[in-house]
Write a protein that holds these residues in place. Structure first.
Motif, PDB file in Angstrom:
ATOM      1  N   TYR A  61     -31.599 -35.310 -19.560  1.00 41.83           N
ATOM      2  CA  TYR A  61     -30.265 -34.891 -19.142  1.00 41.83           C
ATOM      3  C   TYR A  61     -29.869 -33.563 -19.796  1.00 41.83           C
ATOM      4  O   TYR A  61     -29.249 -32.704 -19.172  1.00 41.83           O
ATOM      5  CB  TYR A  61     -29.261 -35.989 -19.499  1.00 41.83           C
ATOM      6  N   MET A  62     -30.266 -33.377 -21.045  1.00 43.97           N
ATOM      7  CA  MET A  62     -29.874 -32.195 -21.811  1.00 43.97           C
ATOM      8  C   MET A  62     -30.912 -31.066 -21.758  1.00 43.97           C
ATOM      9  O   MET A  62     -30.622 -29.960 -22.184  1.00 43.97           O
ATOM     10  CB  MET A  62     -29.657 -32.580 -23.278  1.00 43.97           C
ATOM     11  N   ASN A 122     -30.128 -27.195 -20.230  1.00 43.41           N
ATOM     12  CA  ASN A 122     -29.231 -26.356 -21.025  1.00 43.41           C
ATOM     13  C   ASN A 122     -29.787 -26.088 -22.416  1.00 43.41           C
ATOM     14  O   ASN A 122     -29.592 -25.002 -22.964  1.00 43.41           O
ATOM     15  CB  ASN A 122     -27.838 -26.974 -21.105  1.00 43.41           C
ATOM     16  N   GLU A 123     -30.484 -27.045 -22.987  1.00 44.29           N
ATOM     17  CA  GLU A 123     -31.119 -26.839 -24.288  1.00 44.29           C
ATOM     18  C   GLU A 123     -32.172 -25.728 -24.197  1.00 44.29           C
ATOM     19  O   GLU A 123     -32.240 -24.835 -25.039  1.00 44.29           O
ATOM     20  CB  GLU A 123     -31.770 -28.135 -24.760  1.00 44.29           C
ATOM     21  N   PHE A 183     -21.507 -25.558 -21.638  1.00 49.79           N
ATOM     22  CA  PHE A 183     -22.068 -26.594 -20.764  1.00 49.79           C
ATOM     23  C   PHE A 183     -22.614 -27.760 -21.584  1.00 49.79           C
ATOM     24  O   PHE A 183     -22.434 -28.924 -21.214  1.00 49.79           O
ATOM     25  CB  PHE A 183     -23.158 -26.025 -19.859  1.00 49.79           C
ATOM     26  N   ILE A 184     -23.282 -27.466 -22.684  1.00 48.85           N
ATOM     27  CA  ILE A 184     -23.811 -28.543 -23.532  1.00 48.85           C
ATOM     28  C   ILE A 184     -22.665 -29.353 -24.123  1.00 48.85           C
ATOM     29  O   ILE A 184     -22.721 -30.584 -24.160  1.00 48.85           O
ATOM     30  CB  ILE A 184     -24.733 -27.971 -24.638  1.00 48.85           C
ATOM     31  N   GLN A 241     -21.410 -31.647 -21.492  1.00 45.57           N
ATOM     32  CA  GLN A 241     -22.321 -32.776 -21.295  1.00 45.57           C
ATOM     33  C   GLN A 241     -22.110 -33.825 -22.385  1.00 45.57           C
ATOM     34  O   GLN A 241     -22.068 -35.027 -22.097  1.00 45.57           O
ATOM     35  CB  GLN A 241     -23.784 -32.306 -21.327  1.00 45.57           C
ATOM     36  N   ILE A 242     -21.980 -33.379 -23.613  1.00 41.93           N
ATOM     37  CA  ILE A 242     -21.781 -34.318 -24.727  1.00 41.93           C
ATOM     38  C   ILE A 242     -20.449 -35.038 -24.585  1.00 41.93           C
ATOM     39  O   ILE A 242     -20.367 -36.251 -24.788  1.00 41.93           O
ATOM     40  CB  ILE A 242     -21.890 -33.577 -26.075  1.00 41.93           C
ATOM     41  N   GLY A 271     -18.892 -35.639 -21.807  1.00 43.55           N
ATOM     42  CA  GLY A 271     -19.048 -36.578 -20.691  1.00 43.55           C
ATOM     43  C   GLY A 271     -19.784 -37.830 -21.119  1.00 43.55           C
ATOM     44  O   GLY A 271     -19.405 -38.949 -20.735  1.00 43.55           O
ATOM     45  N   MET A 272     -20.843 -37.676 -21.910  1.00 43.80           N
ATOM     46  CA  MET A 272     -21.581 -38.849 -22.394  1.00 43.80           C
ATOM     47  C   MET A 272     -20.716 -39.680 -23.339  1.00 43.80           C
ATOM     48  O   MET A 272     -20.738 -40.911 -23.277  1.00 43.80           O
ATOM     49  CB  MET A 272     -22.867 -38.414 -23.099  1.00 43.80           C
TER      50      MET A 272
END
Length: 140
Positions: A8-9, A12-13, A124-125, A128-129, A131-132
């Protein structure tokens, strides 16, 4: 489950890592603007990102770098970055008498553009975090 979080990451990573390495190259170009015979260098970001993402993911249990002396870092070494991305020479618009190919206008522009895109990748990261985290907490 951890593998799915990694997947998922990963995009972007990977983009963030490449942006960081590119920023080092661009900073080196700017720092050497007055060095005779210095050749400006850069990477093709789009193809580098595709190349890194196309490589298979490392198997479980692969050693991770915990100290700079353990494995090569993302800093440029010779003609390729640590991840195998080729470092290219920038084609100068106009040659200099001393052989230096750094065009400060181009370098500043590329540096600012890359920095902005780096900040976007960090945003963006973070999203994502968040959202998780919201999914784990049940959207509270």
């Amino acid at each position: 489950m951890i593998g799915k979080l990694d997947d998922y990451m990963r995009f972007n990573e990977t983009a963030l890592s490449l942006r960081s390495q590119r920023q080092e190259l661009l900073a080196s170009n700017i720092a050497n603007a007055d060095t005779p015979n210095y050749k400006a260098r850069d990477i093709d970001f789009a193809s580098a990102l595709q190349g890194v993402l196309a490589k298979s993911t490392p198997p479980a249990g692969v050693l991770k770098q915990t100290a700079p002396a353990h494995m090569a870092t993302g800093a440029p070494k010779g003609e390729v970055l640590a991840n195998g991305t080729p470092v290219l020479y920038r084609t100068p618009a106009q040659g200099a008498v001393d052989g230096n190919t750094v065009d400060m206008d181009v370098e500043r522009n590329q540096f600012a553009d890359n920095a902005l895109r780096y900040e976007a990748a960090v945003t963006f990261i973070n999203m994502q975090i968040r959202g998780m985290t919201a999914a784990i907490q049940g959207g509270q």
